[in-house]
Design a protein around this motif. Structure first.
Motif: not given
Lengths: 112, 114
Positions: A83-112
């Motif tokens: 699961d170690t990866a970067s995770y992004f949320c993206a919003t399809d805001w009203a009026g965006a015409n199929s465009k998504l706006t992404f956040g800057k991301g969260i870096t998740l590190s899962v230690r074995p």
């Protein structure tokens, strides 16, 4: 800007623990999506939650959406090293015409 | 299996060169997008296209142009590459309609301009 903001910026946990990541946004949305990005690769869609939904599950993923607070959370249960990866949320805001706006991301590190 | 491919994984170009980045999708999607990704800035939309020969500026179109002559192919053009265009470039596509659709991403092109 309609850009979503993820919190925290970085998260480090032990394998088997749960990981919770948050996203806040500013304007009304049609839907909110979460994506994962492994290092140096493209993004992969994880889950989509519509503005009239409050909670959604997909395998070990649970997403909640609170439109009154303009926020969402992504919970990964029983995390794995893979699961170690970067995770992004993206919003399809009203009026965006199929465009998504992404956040800057969260870096998740899962230690074995 | 759905697929978005990009012409190069890594590219090194000199300042002032004209650079073409190609993206092809095999899902018959109407929408195609070009993003750039930089550390600390996330993904920023450069251009997108919702139909053949149609294009719309994103958040950072300056210094870029695009071409979509066929539905499956969307090209990003750097007319005169500059060092501040060194970045990871991601192409994506999505369907359109009355529902809401996820975007499918290519593997990315890491462009270095020297």
């Amino acid at each position: 800007s309609q850009q979503g903001e993820e919190d925290p910026q970085a998260l480090s946990i032990q394998e088997g623990e749960n990981a919770t990541m948050n996203c806040s946004y500013k304007t009304s949305i049609n839907n909110l999506q979460w994506y994962r990005q492994n290092s140096g690769r493209g993004l992969v869609h994880l889950i989509l939650i519509r503005s009239n939904e409050r909670e959604k599950h997909s395998g070990r993923l649970r997403v909640t959406l609170d439109t009154s607070k303009k926020s969402s959370s992504l919970l990964i249960t029983a995390s794995r090293a893979a699961d170690t990866a970067s995770y992004f949320c993206a919003t399809d805001w009203a009026g965006a015409n199929s465009k998504l706006t992404f956040g800057k991301g969260i870096t998740l590190s899962v230690r074995p | 299996d759905v697929k978005v491919t990009q012409s190069s994984r890594y590219l090194v170009k000199r300042t002032g060169e004209k650079v073409f980045l190609e993206c092809v999708q095999d899902m018959d999607h109407e929408n195609m997008f070009w993003y750039r990704q930089d550390p600390g800035l996330g993904l920023r939309l450069i251009y997108f296209s919702y139909d053949v020969k149609m294009k719309e500026k994103g958040d950072i179109p300056e210094g870029y142009s695009v071409s979509r002559e066929k539905k499956e192919r969307f090209s990003l053009i750097l007319e005169s590459a500059s060092t501040n265009q060194t970045s990871m470039y991601l192409c994506a596509s999505s369907a359109t309609g009355t529902g809401w659709y996820e975007q499918y991403f290519g593997p990315g092109t890491r462009l270095t301009v020297t």
